[in-house]
Design an enzyme around this catalytic site. Structure first.
Site, PDB file in Angstrom:
ATOM      1  N   LYS A  39       0.780  -1.309   0.024  1.00  0.00           N
ATOM      2  CA  LYS A  39       0.161   0.026  -0.079  1.00  0.00           C
ATOM      3  C   LYS A  39       0.944   1.413  -0.033  1.00  0.00           C
ATOM      4  O   LYS A  39       0.544   2.272  -0.715  1.00  0.00           O
ATOM      5  CB  LYS A  39      -1.039   0.069   1.320  1.00  0.00           C
ATOM      6  CG  LYS A  39      -2.062  -0.982   1.184  1.00  0.00           C
ATOM      7  CD  LYS A  39      -2.935  -1.271   2.248  1.00  0.00           C
ATOM      8  CE  LYS A  39      -3.831  -2.568   1.954  1.00  0.00           C
ATOM      9  NZ  LYS A  39      -4.427  -2.951   3.180  1.00  0.00           N
ATOM     10  N   GLN A  50      -5.099  -1.866   9.218  1.00  0.00           N
ATOM     11  CA  GLN A  50      -4.561  -3.166   8.541  1.00  0.00           C
ATOM     12  C   GLN A  50      -5.505  -4.185   9.341  1.00  0.00           C
ATOM     13  O   GLN A  50      -5.080  -4.368  10.700  1.00  0.00           O
ATOM     14  CB  GLN A  50      -3.228  -3.331   8.329  1.00  0.00           C
ATOM     15  CG  GLN A  50      -2.873  -4.714   7.643  1.00  0.00           C
ATOM     16  CD  GLN A  50      -3.486  -4.632   6.009  1.00  0.00           C
ATOM     17  OE1 GLN A  50      -3.373  -3.691   5.412  1.00  0.00           O
ATOM     18  NE2 GLN A  50      -4.194  -5.561   5.813  1.00  0.00           N
ATOM     19  N   ASP A  87     -11.407   2.090   3.121  1.00  0.00           N
ATOM     20  CA  ASP A  87     -11.649   0.613   3.014  1.00  0.00           C
ATOM     21  C   ASP A  87     -13.083   0.236   2.669  1.00  0.00           C
ATOM     22  O   ASP A  87     -13.418  -0.694   2.146  1.00  0.00           O
ATOM     23  CB  ASP A  87     -10.949  -0.075   4.310  1.00  0.00           C
ATOM     24  CG  ASP A  87      -9.815  -0.965   4.097  1.00  0.00           C
ATOM     25  OD1 ASP A  87      -9.367  -1.027   2.765  1.00  0.00           O
ATOM     26  OD2 ASP A  87      -9.260  -1.143   5.254  1.00  0.00           O
TER      27      ASP A  87
END
Ligand code: NDP
Length: 281
Positions: free
Chosen positions: A52, A96, A119
């Site tokens: 990322k 995460q 997300d």
């Protein structure tokens, strides 16, 4: 022989478009910033976080990395999220997953401002998707929609079957196909006569988590088959939920694993970061 839908090429195309757009924003004095929080040092998570960060660098998005020790408490993590929610210079916040077991994951995801939820996991983002409002879309299914659109595969009026109903893939996938005017059926482990249902599909999206389960007998001739699954086999090779060798000869179009849906997830995360800067203007 089926068209191979190339996720590497399409994700690079998206990242390059974003890179050009971010350069324009930078020229106008606007910087985009993504905060990525990792708790503990799970090996797979470290790889995802590093990918990322690399994608951010490529596109020109600033990334703020929070590498927190395993023993971080829910409260400590919540305090960081609150601080990031309040910062005007931070456009996106990503925690995460999975977080260590002692951390209340649901509380953490709820704490991220829906305006920075890149997300697309916050219930507000899920609600916005389902009622057709502007908002963040879950990255993997959003990537599938881009694969279809950029390959010129129409969704409107098509029979779309999704196998899997997880919150991060199956359910948002069904909602996105519906939003594109597909006629959508969702299958899961209680579905009777699975092959009978999947054989109706013009577009079959497979997100089961079972290596090579979907063979030619589940697929209608000429169908588009999108394989979301990803598994590392004993020989070290990657494979999907679809038995590629068996399905490719009868499909009209198919995604390989690796190189299909996989690279799209990060590209769509980057898309969400850039969109965040504009949505919250
Ligand atoms: P989950 O395990 O959360 O969900 C699997 C779904 O498949 C469930 O809804 C389950 O049904 C259904 N299912 C399981 N067995 C059967 C069966 N025999 N027949 C019909 N349905 C079945 O998985 P995820 O959605 O998180 O992920 C799916 C796959 O996609 C995994 O391989 C994962 O690694 C991969 N993945 C890839 C990503 C990428 O970036 N490429 C991102 C996210 C996931 P039920 O609800 O009834 O249990």
């Amino acid at each position: 022989m089926a068209i191979r839908i190339d996720g590497k090429v399409i994700s690079t195309e998206i990242k390059d478009e974003l890179k050009a757009h971010v350069a324009e924003l930078a020229a106008a004095g606007k910087e985009i910033c993504l905060a990525v929080i990792q708790v503990g040092n799970d090996k797979a998570s470290t790889v995802y976080v590093s990918n990322k960060k690399k994608a951010c660098e490529y596109i020109g998005i600033k990334s703020l990395a929070y590498e927190l020790p395993e023993e971080t408490t829910t409260e400590e993590l919540l305090a960081i999220i609150e601080e990031l929610n309040a910062r005007a210079d931070v456009n996106g916040i990503l925690v995460q997953l999975p977080v260590p077991k002692h951390i209340d994951e649901e509380k953490i995801l709820l704490a991220i401002s829906p305006d920075k939820d890149v997300d697309g996991f916050h219930p507000v983002s899920v609600g916005r998707l389902n009622i057709g409002q502007k908002g963040f879309r879950s990255c993997t299914p959003a990537g599938v929609i881009q694969l279809l659109k950029r390959t010129g595969i129409a969704i409107d009026g098509k029979e779309c079957v999704v196998i899997g109903r997880s919150n991060i893939v199956g359910k948002p996938m069904a909602a996105m196909l519906l939003a594109e005017n597909g006629t959508v059926t969702v299958c899961h482990s209680h579905t009777k006569n699975l092959a009978e249902v999947t054989k109706r599909a013009d577009i079959l999206v497979v997100a089961i988590g079972k290596p090579k389960m979907i063979t030619a007998e589940y697929v209608k001739e000429g169908a588009t088959v999108i394989d979301v699954g990803i598994h590392r086999m004993d020989d070290g090779k990657l494979c999907g939920d679809v038995d590629f060798e068996s399905v490719e000869p009868i499909a009209g179009a198919i995604t390989p694993v690796p190189g299909g849906v996989g690279p799209m997830t990060i590209a769509m995360l980057m898309y969400n970061c850039v969109a965040s800067a504009e949505m919250n203007e």
